[in-house]
Scaffold this motif. Structure first.
Motif, mmCIF file in Angstrom:
data_model
loop_
_atom_site.group_PDB
_atom_site.id
_atom_site.type_symbol
_atom_site.label_atom_id
_atom_site.label_comp_id
_atom_site.label_asym_id
_atom_site.label_seq_id
_atom_site.Cartn_x
_atom_site.Cartn_y
_atom_site.Cartn_z
ATOM 1 N N VAL A 202 9.658 4.085 -31.721
ATOM 2 C CA VAL A 202 9.952 2.668 -31.544
ATOM 3 C C VAL A 202 10.512 2.063 -32.832
ATOM 4 O O VAL A 202 11.434 1.237 -32.795
ATOM 5 C CB VAL A 202 8.692 1.912 -31.078
ATOM 6 C CG1 VAL A 202 8.948 0.398 -31.015
ATOM 7 C CG2 VAL A 202 8.264 2.415 -29.702
ATOM 8 N N ARG A 203 10.014 2.488 -33.969
ATOM 9 C CA ARG A 203 10.562 1.984 -35.235
ATOM 10 C C ARG A 203 12.011 2.443 -35.411
ATOM 11 O O ARG A 203 12.811 1.738 -36.036
ATOM 12 C CB ARG A 203 9.696 2.440 -36.403
ATOM 13 C CG ARG A 203 8.325 1.787 -36.432
ATOM 14 C CD ARG A 203 7.534 2.149 -37.669
ATOM 15 N NE ARG A 203 8.089 1.500 -38.855
ATOM 16 C CZ ARG A 203 7.639 1.718 -40.086
ATOM 17 N NH1 ARG A 203 6.645 2.583 -40.301
ATOM 18 N NH2 ARG A 203 8.178 1.090 -41.116
ATOM 19 N N HIS A 204 12.340 3.601 -34.862
ATOM 20 C CA HIS A 204 13.729 4.066 -34.899
ATOM 21 C C HIS A 204 14.617 3.115 -34.093
ATOM 22 O O HIS A 204 15.729 2.773 -34.536
ATOM 23 C CB HIS A 204 13.814 5.481 -34.334
ATOM 24 C CG HIS A 204 15.202 6.033 -34.296
ATOM 25 N ND1 HIS A 204 15.846 6.527 -35.407
ATOM 26 C CD2 HIS A 204 16.092 6.161 -33.269
ATOM 27 C CE1 HIS A 204 17.063 6.935 -35.080
ATOM 28 N NE2 HIS A 204 17.238 6.721 -33.778
ATOM 29 N N LEU A 205 14.138 2.665 -32.945
ATOM 30 C CA LEU A 205 14.899 1.717 -32.130
ATOM 31 C C LEU A 205 15.032 0.370 -32.852
ATOM 32 O O LEU A 205 16.093 -0.267 -32.808
ATOM 33 C CB LEU A 205 14.208 1.513 -30.775
ATOM 34 C CG LEU A 205 14.229 2.708 -29.822
ATOM 35 C CD1 LEU A 205 13.381 2.411 -28.590
ATOM 36 C CD2 LEU A 205 15.659 3.051 -29.411
ATOM 37 N N ILE A 206 13.966 -0.033 -33.507
ATOM 38 C CA ILE A 206 14.013 -1.298 -34.250
ATOM 39 C C ILE A 206 15.018 -1.209 -35.394
ATOM 40 O O ILE A 206 15.806 -2.134 -35.635
ATOM 41 C CB ILE A 206 12.608 -1.663 -34.781
ATOM 42 C CG1 ILE A 206 11.668 -1.970 -33.604
ATOM 43 C CG2 ILE A 206 12.673 -2.869 -35.722
ATOM 44 C CD1 ILE A 206 10.219 -2.153 -34.008
ATOM 45 N N ALA A 207 15.023 -0.064 -36.083
ATOM 46 C CA ALA A 207 15.968 0.137 -37.182
ATOM 47 C C ALA A 207 17.409 0.128 -36.687
ATOM 48 O O ALA A 207 18.342 -0.213 -37.438
ATOM 49 C CB ALA A 207 15.667 1.457 -37.895
ATOM 50 N N ALA A 208 17.600 0.481 -35.410
ATOM 51 C CA ALA A 208 18.940 0.482 -34.826
ATOM 52 C C ALA A 208 19.377 -0.919 -34.396
ATOM 53 O O ALA A 208 20.485 -1.095 -33.880
ATOM 54 C CB ALA A 208 18.988 1.430 -33.640
ATOM 55 N N GLY A 209 18.497 -1.903 -34.596
ATOM 56 C CA GLY A 209 18.861 -3.283 -34.308
ATOM 57 C C GLY A 209 18.237 -3.893 -33.069
ATOM 58 O O GLY A 209 18.472 -5.062 -32.761
ATOM 59 N N HIS A 210 17.434 -3.134 -32.345
ATOM 60 C CA HIS A 210 16.818 -3.660 -31.121
ATOM 61 C C HIS A 210 15.601 -4.519 -31.455
ATOM 62 O O HIS A 210 14.782 -4.143 -32.297
ATOM 63 C CB HIS A 210 16.410 -2.511 -30.197
ATOM 64 C CG HIS A 210 17.576 -1.690 -29.729
ATOM 65 N ND1 HIS A 210 18.432 -2.114 -28.731
ATOM 66 C CD2 HIS A 210 18.041 -0.477 -30.135
ATOM 67 C CE1 HIS A 210 19.368 -1.201 -28.537
ATOM 68 N NE2 HIS A 210 19.159 -0.190 -29.378
ATOM 69 N N ARG A 211 15.487 -5.632 -30.763
ATOM 70 C CA ARG A 211 14.357 -6.536 -30.978
ATOM 71 C C ARG A 211 13.541 -6.747 -29.703
ATOM 72 O O ARG A 211 12.408 -7.188 -29.767
ATOM 73 C CB ARG A 211 14.859 -7.894 -31.509
ATOM 74 C CG ARG A 211 15.486 -7.803 -32.903
ATOM 75 C CD ARG A 211 14.454 -7.330 -33.915
ATOM 76 N NE ARG A 211 14.985 -7.190 -35.263
ATOM 77 C CZ ARG A 211 15.445 -6.048 -35.761
ATOM 78 N NH1 ARG A 211 15.460 -4.937 -35.003
ATOM 79 N NH2 ARG A 211 15.900 -6.000 -37.004
ATOM 80 N N ARG A 212 14.159 -6.490 -28.565
ATOM 81 C CA ARG A 212 13.432 -6.546 -27.295
ATOM 82 C C ARG A 212 13.446 -5.135 -26.690
ATOM 83 O O ARG A 212 14.445 -4.685 -26.122
ATOM 84 C CB ARG A 212 14.061 -7.556 -26.328
ATOM 85 C CG ARG A 212 13.772 -8.997 -26.730
ATOM 86 C CD ARG A 212 14.325 -9.989 -25.719
ATOM 87 N NE ARG A 212 13.761 -9.827 -24.376
ATOM 88 C CZ ARG A 212 12.532 -10.233 -24.028
ATOM 89 N NH1 ARG A 212 11.732 -10.803 -24.932
ATOM 90 N NH2 ARG A 212 12.109 -10.074 -22.788
#
Length: 280
Positions: free
Chosen positions: A174-184
């Motif tokens: 999930v932190r990988h997705l957040i680092a890719a710019g996702h917030r939702r």
């Protein structure tokens, strides 16, 4: 001469010129026998086409060189990989396998465990279907049966376990997705064995960082904790509406619930699924 398909230890002993007891020790792999007599017995056994009687050997040695495995769902790719690994190691060490399937139902698991114990397996490898109520596994351990758990822990059962650190793995993903710019980020998880109200309570406690005993949680609940932990570490709010409960590990279950999330007024920009079969 005895037929090769029906040669007995007595036949091998006679052909090797040794006693039946000596032939039994050599062919059974126990006790001491000189190298000379061992070679005589093995040559005679090969010549006669002797095949050992595993049941008889087990009665003598108390060992069957067989392991029992109770898998949750052998059609699931996860269990297929686990079984392949078990098979490779068992074969390399001269052990055979008896494999059963519980379908994640405790009644079937109990039946499988009893069946394998009756078969005198030397040890059991089990994926417990219930992490809290597993009296049959506690009883096995008390009887001295070697036992290893796969994927899950049973409360109060002190045995070895082979499992993934689900919380850390989910947090990393999930932190990988957040680092890719996702917030939702939506999460699609099995989350079985709990009432809807319990899910709300679980989310409320995890979001504020209340201590939660995670050791005996089912894997999907542990992965939900990792999902929440990632949000807390990155300082992002957790929207409970983005948590979807599928009820089972299957693509069909995920397909039945995901559309309503993706057609909502404020849909997620990414999805985290807690099981590979859900994304098939």
């Amino acid at each position: 001469m005895a037929s090769k398909s029906k040669a007995t230890i007595t036949d091998v002993a006679r052909a090797a010129g040794v006693s039946t007891a000596t032939a039994g020790r050599v062919l059974g792999g126990y006790g001491y026998t000189s190298e000379e007599k061992k070679e005589q017995v093995l040559k005679a056994a090969q010549h006669l086409g002797y095949r050992p009687n595993a049941l008889a050997r087990g009665l003598i040695t108390g060992k069957t060189r067989t392991l029992g495995v109770v898998a949750g769902d052998i059609q699931n790719p996860f269990y297929a990989s686990v079984l392949r690994g078990i098979s490779n190691v068992a074969e390399a060490n001269g052990f055979g396998l008896l494999i059963t399937n519980s379908d994640e139902a405790q009644q079937k698991e109990v039946h499988s465990v009893e069946l394998l114990a009756q078969k005198q397996v030397d040890g059991l490898i089990v994926t417990p279907s219930d992490t809290r109520k597993a009296r049959h596994l506690h009883n096995l351990r008390a009887m001295g049966m070697p036992l290893v758990l796969i994927d899950r822990t049973v409360a109060g059962l002190q045995v070895d376990r082979v499992a993934t650190d689900n919380i850390a793995a989910a947090e990393h993903a999930v932190r990988h997705l957040i680092a890719a710019g996702h917030r939702r980020i939506g999460i699609v998880a099995e989350l079985a064995d709990e009432e809807s109200a319990r899910l709300d309570m679980f989310l409320a406690r995890a979001v504020v960082g209340d201590p939660i005993e995670s050791e005996t949680l089912y894997p999907s609940w542990q992965r939900l904790l990792g999902y929440i932990r990632a949000h807390r570490i990155e300082g992002l709010p957790v929207d409970p509406r983005l948590t979807l409960r599928a009820g089972s590990y299957s693509a069909a279950a995920a397909q039945a619930i995901v559309p309503r999330l993706m057609t909502a007024p404020d849909p997620p920009t990414a999805l985290f699924t807690t099981d590979g079969t859900m994304s098939e």
